[in-house]
Scaffold this active site. Structure first.
Site, PDB file in Angstrom:
ATOM      1  N   GLU A 210      57.539  73.311  14.795  1.00 22.40           N
ATOM      2  CA  GLU A 210      58.791  73.304  13.950  1.00 22.40           C
ATOM      3  C   GLU A 210      58.702  74.005  12.870  1.00 22.40           C
ATOM      4  OE1 GLU A 210      61.527  72.322  15.308  1.00 22.40           O
ATOM      5  OE2 GLU A 210      60.402  71.649  17.143  1.00 22.40           O
TER       6      GLU A 210
ATOM      7  N   HIS B 137      59.593  77.591  13.380  1.00  9.82           N
ATOM      8  CA  HIS B 137      61.180  77.700  13.128  1.00  9.82           C
ATOM      9  C   HIS B 137      61.779  77.864  11.721  1.00  9.82           C
ATOM     10  CE1 HIS B 137      61.998  77.224  17.321  1.00  9.82           C
ATOM     11  NE2 HIS B 137      61.793  76.006  17.346  1.00  9.82           N
TER      12      HIS B 137
ATOM     13  N   ASP C  75      64.681  74.587  22.479  1.00  4.50           N
ATOM     14  CA  ASP C  75      65.004  75.976  22.194  1.00  4.50           C
ATOM     15  C   ASP C  75      65.529  76.724  23.378  1.00  4.50           C
ATOM     16  OD1 ASP C  75      63.665  75.423  19.847  1.00  4.50           O
ATOM     17  OD2 ASP C  75      61.799  75.984  20.555  1.00  4.50           O
TER      18      ASP C  75
HETATM   19 ZN   LIG Z   1      61.543  74.740  19.045  1.00  7.79          ZN
END
Ligand SMILES: [Zn+2]
Length: 287
Positions: free
Chosen positions: A44, A47, A137
């Site tokens: 995470e 991202h 995703d």
């Molecule tokens: Zn992800």
């Protein structure tokens, strides 16, 4: 505070994570939980760091036991390339995680059992996250791809329908192969709930996309696309045909004859400043 360090203050644990922690206490599976937590956390953060790099507004980073969601205050008006990088930045973390662990095992710093466990968790998280089901995703990539070919609103609906289709096939697989695996059922319930919420919020999501387009930064359009519409169509119907990342001119016709051409800002203005969402576009011509 450094803007990347500030990301850490946005990390939240989902209630399911606490539930799993409770189970770990009872069953003494601390180590597994810790490893899983670390992998999801780094995924995470991947991202979030790339999003921060593009100056996106990161709302929060929610950690679930089987993955996470880096929530952004962005509504579909960022360039395609940025969105692609932000989405891929999560799965990309597993490459160095697995590579690093492999080296540690080769140099005898990590035991074989630990390396194996770590490797399996990484593979499971990547495989799950790349399923084309919203909000994973894979689902985000599917949505991004659909917005290349369809208006934003239609792409959003289609993305949810495809997600449901893939999820139902996956549910069939779980029933058949791993019906007793509670963690998989928890994921299924989470995804069903997320999809249902996304479907229900469809009008708001389109509205936010348009509002951001109206009030946000202008001039990041890759392409220009004229839209031909009947003068009887409502302003809302026309806005519903807007594409992500493409600038529009609206050609209003009556009985196949061109009546007027509007810039998209004129329509957005009519909708949001003058609150004329439900009037026919023809009315904008005659006053
Ligand atoms: Zn992800």
């Amino acid at each position: 505070m450094n803007k990347y360090v500030a990301l850490l203050t946005k990390v939240h644990l989902h209630p399911l994570f606490w539930l799993l922690s409770g189970l770990a206490v009872m069953t003494a599976h601390f180590k597994q939980l810790f490893i899983l937590f670390s992998i999801v956390f780094i995924h995470e953060l991947g991202h979030a760091v790339v999003a921060q790099r593009f100056s996106w507004r990161v709302k929060r980073i929610l950690l679930l036991p089987f993955g996470g969601v880096a929530e952004m205050e962005e509504h579909g008006n960022r360039p395609f390339r940025e969105e692609l990088f932000v989405t891929l930045a999560g799965p990309a973390q597993h490459v160095w995680l697995v590579g690093g662990a492999l080296l540690l095992w080769k140099y005898d710093i990590l035991s074989f059992a630990h390396w194996q466990l770590f490797f399996h968790y990484n593979v499971a998280i990547v495989a799950l996250n790349l399923l084309p089901v919203w909000p994973l995703d894979g689902g985000k990539l599917l949505f991004l791809l659909l917005t290349r070919f369809l208006p934003f609103s239609r792409a959003h609906r289609q993305m949810i329908i495809y997600s449901y289709a893939v999820l139902f096939v996956a549910i069939g697989g779980v029933c058949f192969l791993a019906a007793k695996q509670l963690d998989l059922w928890a994921i299924v319930v989470f995804l069903l709930f997320s999809l249902w919420k996304e479907w229900k919020h469809h009008p708001y999501i389109v509205m936010r996309f348009l509002l951001e387009r109206y009030y946000g930064k202008k001039g990041q359009y890759a392409k220009w696309r004229p839209l031909t519409v009947e003068e009887t169509e409502t302003v809302w119907n026309v806005l519903d045909k807007f594409y992500r990342g493409q600038k529009h001119s609206i050609i209003v016709v009556k009985q196949a004859k061109e009546r007027a051409i509007f810039d998209e800002n004129e329509l957005l203005h009519a909708a949001f400043a003058d609150k004329q969402l439900n009037i026919p576009v023809g009315r904008l011509i005659y006053g």
